[in-house]
Enzyme design. Structure first.
Site, mmCIF file in Angstrom:
data_model
loop_
_atom_site.group_PDB
_atom_site.id
_atom_site.type_symbol
_atom_site.label_atom_id
_atom_site.label_comp_id
_atom_site.label_asym_id
_atom_site.label_seq_id
_atom_site.Cartn_x
_atom_site.Cartn_y
_atom_site.Cartn_z
ATOM 1 N N LYS A 255 -49.208 17.554 27.969
ATOM 2 C CA LYS A 255 -49.284 17.825 29.304
ATOM 3 C C LYS A 255 -48.125 16.845 30.174
ATOM 4 C CE LYS A 255 -53.178 17.808 31.106
ATOM 5 N NZ LYS A 255 -53.958 17.222 30.762
ATOM 6 N N THR B 279 -46.043 14.978 29.282
ATOM 7 C CA THR B 279 -44.573 15.154 28.858
ATOM 8 C C THR B 279 -43.959 16.380 29.480
ATOM 9 O OG1 THR B 279 -45.403 14.523 26.776
ATOM 10 C CG2 THR B 279 -43.048 15.335 26.909
ATOM 11 N N ARG C 132 -51.561 10.399 37.061
ATOM 12 C CA ARG C 132 -52.633 9.296 37.022
ATOM 13 C C ARG C 132 -52.178 8.210 36.277
ATOM 14 N NH1 ARG C 132 -56.772 12.105 33.976
ATOM 15 N NH2 ARG C 132 -54.717 12.896 33.076
ATOM 16 N N LYS D 299 -54.402 6.644 19.925
ATOM 17 C CA LYS D 299 -52.968 6.388 19.832
ATOM 18 C C LYS D 299 -52.403 7.418 21.030
ATOM 19 C CE LYS D 299 -49.133 6.882 16.920
ATOM 20 N NZ LYS D 299 -48.161 6.059 17.650
ATOM 21 N N ALA E 203 -60.772 13.480 33.455
ATOM 22 C CA ALA E 203 -61.359 14.609 33.881
ATOM 23 C C ALA E 203 -62.604 15.189 33.523
ATOM 24 C CB ALA E 203 -60.183 15.539 33.627
ATOM 25 N N PHE F 42 -56.822 16.918 30.984
ATOM 26 C CA PHE F 42 -57.562 17.691 30.194
ATOM 27 C C PHE F 42 -57.239 19.112 30.509
ATOM 28 C CE2 PHE F 42 -60.458 14.161 29.593
ATOM 29 C CZ PHE F 42 -59.959 13.716 28.192
ATOM 30 N N PHE G 268 -42.458 22.067 19.398
ATOM 31 C CA PHE G 268 -42.710 21.016 18.378
ATOM 32 C C PHE G 268 -41.375 21.492 17.392
ATOM 33 C CE2 PHE G 268 -46.218 17.742 18.722
ATOM 34 C CZ PHE G 268 -46.567 18.220 19.875
ATOM 35 N N TRP H 161 -39.240 16.909 25.347
ATOM 36 C CA TRP H 161 -39.648 15.930 24.584
ATOM 37 C C TRP H 161 -38.360 15.427 23.718
ATOM 38 C CZ3 TRP H 161 -40.090 15.103 19.076
ATOM 39 C CH2 TRP H 161 -40.713 13.985 18.721
HETATM 40 P P1 ADP Z 1 -51.279 14.965 27.177
HETATM 41 O O1 ADP Z 1 -50.877 14.704 28.577
HETATM 42 O O2 ADP Z 1 -51.293 16.402 27.025
HETATM 43 O O3 ADP Z 1 -52.574 14.347 26.825
HETATM 44 P P2 ADP Z 1 -48.706 13.482 26.338
HETATM 45 O O4 ADP Z 1 -47.814 14.293 27.112
HETATM 46 O O5 ADP Z 1 -49.464 12.270 27.065
HETATM 47 O O6 ADP Z 1 -50.071 14.707 26.405
HETATM 48 O O7 ADP Z 1 -48.500 13.367 24.771
HETATM 49 C C1 ADP Z 1 -49.209 12.918 23.917
HETATM 50 C C2 ADP Z 1 -48.328 12.271 22.719
HETATM 51 O O8 ADP Z 1 -47.707 13.615 22.146
HETATM 52 C C3 ADP Z 1 -47.158 11.305 23.090
HETATM 53 O O9 ADP Z 1 -47.350 10.381 22.414
HETATM 54 C C4 ADP Z 1 -45.935 12.340 22.985
HETATM 55 O O10 ADP Z 1 -44.784 11.584 22.719
HETATM 56 C C5 ADP Z 1 -46.289 13.463 21.738
HETATM 57 N N1 ADP Z 1 -45.591 14.676 22.219
HETATM 58 C C6 ADP Z 1 -45.607 15.415 23.365
HETATM 59 N N2 ADP Z 1 -44.909 16.431 23.266
HETATM 60 C C7 ADP Z 1 -44.360 16.536 22.089
HETATM 61 C C8 ADP Z 1 -43.439 17.266 21.036
HETATM 62 N N3 ADP Z 1 -42.991 18.213 21.753
HETATM 63 N N4 ADP Z 1 -43.232 16.972 19.910
HETATM 64 C C9 ADP Z 1 -43.698 15.663 19.413
HETATM 65 N N5 ADP Z 1 -44.681 14.808 20.177
HETATM 66 C C10 ADP Z 1 -44.792 15.209 21.308
#
Ligand code: ADP
Length: 557
Positions: free
Chosen positions: A71, A73, A94, A105, A273, A301, A381, A409
């Site tokens: 999200k 990202t 946030r 992680k 959240a 979330f 992905f 991403w």
């Molecule tokens: P959320 O906001 O839903 O918790 P994040 O945007 O913080 O998710 O992403 C969580 C992790 O997933 C990060 O380490 C990010 O690099 C990885 N990630 C996000 N989008 C992709 C993608 N399209 N392909 C591979 N990894 C991704």
């Protein structure tokens, strides 16, 4: 494949003063924290708020799964993409808590080529807001215990103190503690406990306050304990709201940083959240709204938690509703909602995708109940197959909702162009027709909970524990029975059972207990066994972290 931190360390940052120029802010309007981070000065905020208000885009998601949704990202990538197509855009996010940073992680600064920087700083101590909130919270604990020790003029019952200490770490050992041991000179013994800082009512207050006086007023309203006569005792009764507001006078100012592509981003405040309201500060969102034509923000979330609370708690305080909602979904996560285990997610599985789509469909329908236009962003992905992407697009179109593949991403702003164009097109076409899901703002707590459970979660009803029932009676006496409700629920399911994936039906939700947060202005309804102090996993993320001889972070995601 480069890691998030490797990509972030290769990026060439602009001095933050240059980023601020995009917002028509000069260096005098900033309080610099090094070269790449700044807080916005109060007089500058007042000046900014005279500007015209831009459009607001809320990014939310399906129920998270261990497969990851991305999200943040997408929020960051969409902000970059909107700037790329010529729309002046600001991001509001946030700030991360060290608890999950050290534990699970994954930080809160996005990923791949959609990140806010400097990611090490933002994920670690940043500009010290978390520490200020922790200090204000614990100063209140110390002042309260001192009141008990110095004669207890207010007649506080030490067994009925509800204010807990906090720490910005995951530390299960501290959930239940006894304080004041060691005889009369060491205070009054009583049971206490620690929550994580982001669960502190002070975090919620900081994020809902519209200025320092509003912050002080809200702090004064915090209920910390009850007297022997069972009457609430507030911070105002202890006469310490001024001191607490003073501790927070810097923390209330929004932090400005930038993305890899120099899009301005306010990263400020971070309540979880699942146990709190899950949105960045009102001041950050307002400042962003008055600086750009578009503001992209996210709520924590899924759309059932952060999304619902954004719309039901933040919007009335912000005085502005989103012009559009983006729901982020991944094919991997939808396959998990369709019953596939994590190790098998890379294989194409159209049947599981279709089955898991029910989770996304429910969130789409829910956001439409608020009268808001919705766009689905498929966070691409590498393992997604063409057939899966086509199927997901078809399924969305059958629900009457626009859908775009977003590859921010992997490709940065270019990968979000289609999404950005669709978002702008819809916002320009449609008028904001936001409506509340409640019949009246002053519906009772039970009426509001019933509405959320049946309309948003898809449940059949609500069950109250004996304790919760007793609390409802007492709350009536205190005049708290019509306040907004903040649901504390597992993020993994639409229900209160984390095992029920997809779109469960015919379930009831059990309200175990209520926690009054009168300063924040809502009542938290605890369901299931949601923790206000998380523990660390067997292999915490901390095991991968290090620092080199130049002080450069290693292994921070
Ligand atoms: P959320 O906001 O839903 O918790 P994040 O945007 O913080 O998710 O992403 C969580 C992790 O997933 C990060 O380490 C990010 O690099 C990885 N990630 C996000 N989008 C992709 C993608 N399209 N392909 C591979 N990894 C991704």
């Amino acid at each position: 494949m480069k890691t998030d931190i490797e990509i972030s360390q290769e990026a060439a940052l602009d001095p933050i003063a240059k980023v601020a120029e995009q917002l028509n802010l000069s260096e005098d309007d900033l309080e610099l924290h090094g070269k790449y981070k700044a807080k916005i000065d109060v007089s500058a905020m007042n000046k900014i708020h005279q500007n015209k208000e831009g459009k607001l885009i809320l990014v939310t998601s399906i129920n998270p799964t261990p497969a990851g949704e991305g999200k943040s990202t997408i929020t960051i990538g969409l902000g970059d993409a909107l700037n790329r197509i010529g729309k002046k855009t600001v991001i509001a996010l946030r700030e991360p808590s060290l608890g999950p940073v050290m534990g699970i992680k994954g930080g809160a600064t996005g990923g791949g080529y959609a990140q806010v920087l400097p990611m090490e700083d933002i994920n670690l101590h940043f500009t010290g807001d978390m520490h200020a909130i922790t200090t204000a919270n614990n100063a209140l604990s110390a002042l309260l215990d001192n009141h008990l020790h110095q004669g207890n003029e207010l007649g506080i019952d030490p067994r009925r103190v509800i204010w807990k200490r906090v720490l910005d770490l995951n530390d299960r050992e501290l959930r239940h503690v006894t304080v004041g041991l060691g005889g009369p000179i060491n205070g009054v013994p009583r049971e206490d406990g620690f929550d994580i800082t982001v669960a502190s009512e002070i975090m919620a207050i900081l994020c809902l306050s519209t200025d320092i006086l509003d912050l002080k007023r809200r702090l004064a309203n915090i209920v910390v304990a009850y007297t022997y006569q069972r009457e609430p005792v507030t911070v105002g009764d202890l006469k310490v709201e001024g001191a607490l507001a003073l501790i927070l006078k810097e923390a209330i100012k929004p932090n400005l940083v930038q993305t890899i592509y120099h899009t301005p981003a306010f990263v400020h405040g971070g309540p979880f959240a699942n146990i709190a309201h899950g949105c960045n500060s009102i001041l950050a969102t307002q400042t962003a709204l008055h600086c750009g034509d578009y503001t992209v923000t996210e709520a924590g979330f899924g759309a059932d938690l952060g999304g619902e609370k954004f719309l039901d708690i933040k919007v009335p305080n912000l005085g502005k509703s989103p012009d559009l909602v983006v729901i982020v979904a991944t094919i991997r996560a939808l396959k998990m909602h369709g019953g596939i285990v994590k190790s098998e997610l890379s294989a194409e599985n159209l049947a599981a995708l279709e089955k898991g789509f029910r989770n996304l469909a429910k969130h789409i329908a829910n956001m439409k109940k608020y009268g808001l236009p919705v766009v689905v962003a498929i966070n691409e992905f590498i393992s997604d197959t063409q057939k899966e992407i086509e199927l997901l697009k078809d399924l969305c179109e059958k629900e009457g909702v626009k859908v775009e593949l977003a590859s921010v991403w992997e490709k940065g702003p270019e990968g979000g162009e289609a999404l950005a164009k669709t978002v702008v097109e819809i916002i320009e076409e449609e008028n904001n027709r936001f409506r509340s899901i409640f019949s009246r703002e002053d519906d009772t707590l039970q009426e509001k909970i019933e509405t959320i459970v049946t309309e948003i979660y898809g449940g059949s009803g609500v069950v109250y524990s004996k304790k919760a029932q007793q609390q409802l009676e007492t709350f009536k006496r205190y005049g708290w029975d019509r306040l907004p409700v903040c649901m504390a629920k597992t993020q993994y399911s639409l229900s209160d059972d984390p095992e029920k994936l997809g779109a469960p039906e015919e379930f009831t939700v059990t309200i175990r207990e209520f926690v009054p947060k009168i300063g924040a202005g809502f009542i938290v309804a605890l369901t299931g066994d949601v923790m206000t102090m998380p523990g660390l996993p067997k292999k915490p993320a901390a095991l991968n972290m290090d620092v080199d001889k130049n002080g450069q972070a290693i292994g921070l995601f």
